[in-house]
Design a protein around this motif. Structure first.
Motif, PDB file in Angstrom:
ATOM      1  N   ILE A  11      23.829 -58.009  12.428  1.00  0.00           N
ATOM      2  CA  ILE A  11      22.695 -57.295  11.843  1.00  0.00           C
ATOM      3  C   ILE A  11      22.804 -55.812  12.161  1.00  0.00           C
ATOM      4  O   ILE A  11      23.386 -55.414  13.168  1.00  0.00           O
ATOM      5  N   SER A  12      22.249 -54.978  11.299  1.00  0.00           N
ATOM      6  CA  SER A  12      22.146 -53.548  11.570  1.00  0.00           C
ATOM      7  C   SER A  12      20.865 -53.306  12.356  1.00  0.00           C
ATOM      8  O   SER A  12      19.959 -54.135  12.366  1.00  0.00           O
ATOM      9  N   GLY A 169      26.006 -61.232  23.200  1.00  0.00           N
ATOM     10  CA  GLY A 169      26.207 -60.499  21.958  1.00  0.00           C
ATOM     11  C   GLY A 169      26.795 -59.132  22.231  1.00  0.00           C
ATOM     12  O   GLY A 169      26.893 -58.698  23.386  1.00  0.00           O
ATOM     13  N   VAL A 170      27.194 -58.450  21.162  1.00  0.00           N
ATOM     14  CA  VAL A 170      27.836 -57.143  21.288  1.00  0.00           C
ATOM     15  C   VAL A 170      27.210 -56.164  20.297  1.00  0.00           C
ATOM     16  O   VAL A 170      27.145 -56.444  19.087  1.00  0.00           O
ATOM     17  N   PHE A 171      26.752 -55.029  20.808  1.00  0.00           N
ATOM     18  CA  PHE A 171      26.412 -53.902  19.945  1.00  0.00           C
ATOM     19  C   PHE A 171      27.710 -53.146  19.677  1.00  0.00           C
ATOM     20  O   PHE A 171      28.477 -52.891  20.606  1.00  0.00           O
ATOM     21  N   LYS A 179      25.357 -51.600  15.185  1.00  0.00           N
ATOM     22  CA  LYS A 179      25.024 -52.924  14.678  1.00  0.00           C
ATOM     23  C   LYS A 179      25.090 -53.911  15.838  1.00  0.00           C
ATOM     24  O   LYS A 179      25.550 -53.571  16.930  1.00  0.00           O
ATOM     25  N   PHE A 180      24.634 -55.143  15.592  1.00  0.00           N
ATOM     26  CA  PHE A 180      24.623 -56.158  16.642  1.00  0.00           C
ATOM     27  C   PHE A 180      25.266 -57.435  16.142  1.00  0.00           C
ATOM     28  O   PHE A 180      24.958 -57.915  15.053  1.00  0.00           O
ATOM     29  N   ASN A 181      26.156 -57.988  16.944  1.00  0.00           N
ATOM     30  CA  ASN A 181      26.788 -59.267  16.661  1.00  0.00           C
ATOM     31  C   ASN A 181      26.260 -60.293  17.656  1.00  0.00           C
ATOM     32  O   ASN A 181      26.514 -60.193  18.860  1.00  0.00           O
TER      33      ASN A 181
END
Length: 204
Positions: A11-12, A169-171, A179-181
């Protein structure tokens, strides 16, 4: 309206009004383990010490900094850890975060392109035995939630049984935009150093 994140979703960091999130909190909430007494009589509560941490990498995926209970501030002071929670919610879910890591993207070292979040069970409690654990990304401060941007339930899956660490998760920065994963993957690592290595090899 907060997004209920799914594993692997990207997601952004754009709000409903079109502006970008610059200052965010990643809150982690978990519960202590309730055990039944002998012969099913009575109950006892066992404290659970989970540790939220984040690792910062440059564009070449080289580790440049780590924020955890032993180092509560990043070198550029853009990331802060609220401190170590040693017990979890002892009386059931109180709706509050046990640990909060705040990120100010506007102050982050420009060389940083990845901020990875990890969770480790300090005393080796199996994630499959913890009654609840979740993360949420929100605007505000560790004591005041302005708007929840995204939520992620990280413990209610059979795949977490047997694991004591996970990559939350990773920014990541693309064309100057963060963004975020939402990774949400348990690992077989036992220590934070091992989890950081897993992130470096598999999730950047």
């Amino acid at each position: 309206m907060a997004i209920n994140l799914q594993k692997g979703q990207r997601i952004s960091l754009e709000k409903s009004n079109g502006s970008k999130l610059q200052h965010i909190c990643v809150g982690i909430n978990w519960g202590a383990i309730v055990k039944k007494g002998l012969l099913g009589f009575g109950k006892s509560t066992e404290a659970v010490d989970l540790d939220g941490s984040c690792a910062l990498y440059d564009d070449n995926k080289k580790l440049v900094d780590v924020v955890y209970f032993g180092q509560l501030f990043s070198r550029d002071n853009a990331i802060r850890h609220s401190g170590d929670d040693l017990t979890g919610d002892m009386g059931g879910d109180d709706g509050l975060d046990n640990e909060v890591i705040t990120v100010d993207f506007s102050r982050l070292n420009p060389a940083v392109s990845y901020v990875a979040f990890m969770l480790n069970s300090f005393r080796g409690h199996d994630f499959g035995t913890i009654p609840f654990a979740s993360i949420r990304i929100y605007e505000g401060t560790p004591s005041r939630v302005t708007e929840v941007f995204a939520k992620y339930d990280i413990a209610n899956e059979a795949s977490f049984a047997g694991s004591v660490s996970m990559v939350m998760g990773v920014f990541y920065k693309r064309n100057g935009e963060w963004k975020f994963n939402a990774i949400g993957e348990p690992t077989r690592d036992r220590k934070l150093e091992e989890t950081i290595n897993t992130v470096t090899l598999n999730y950047l």
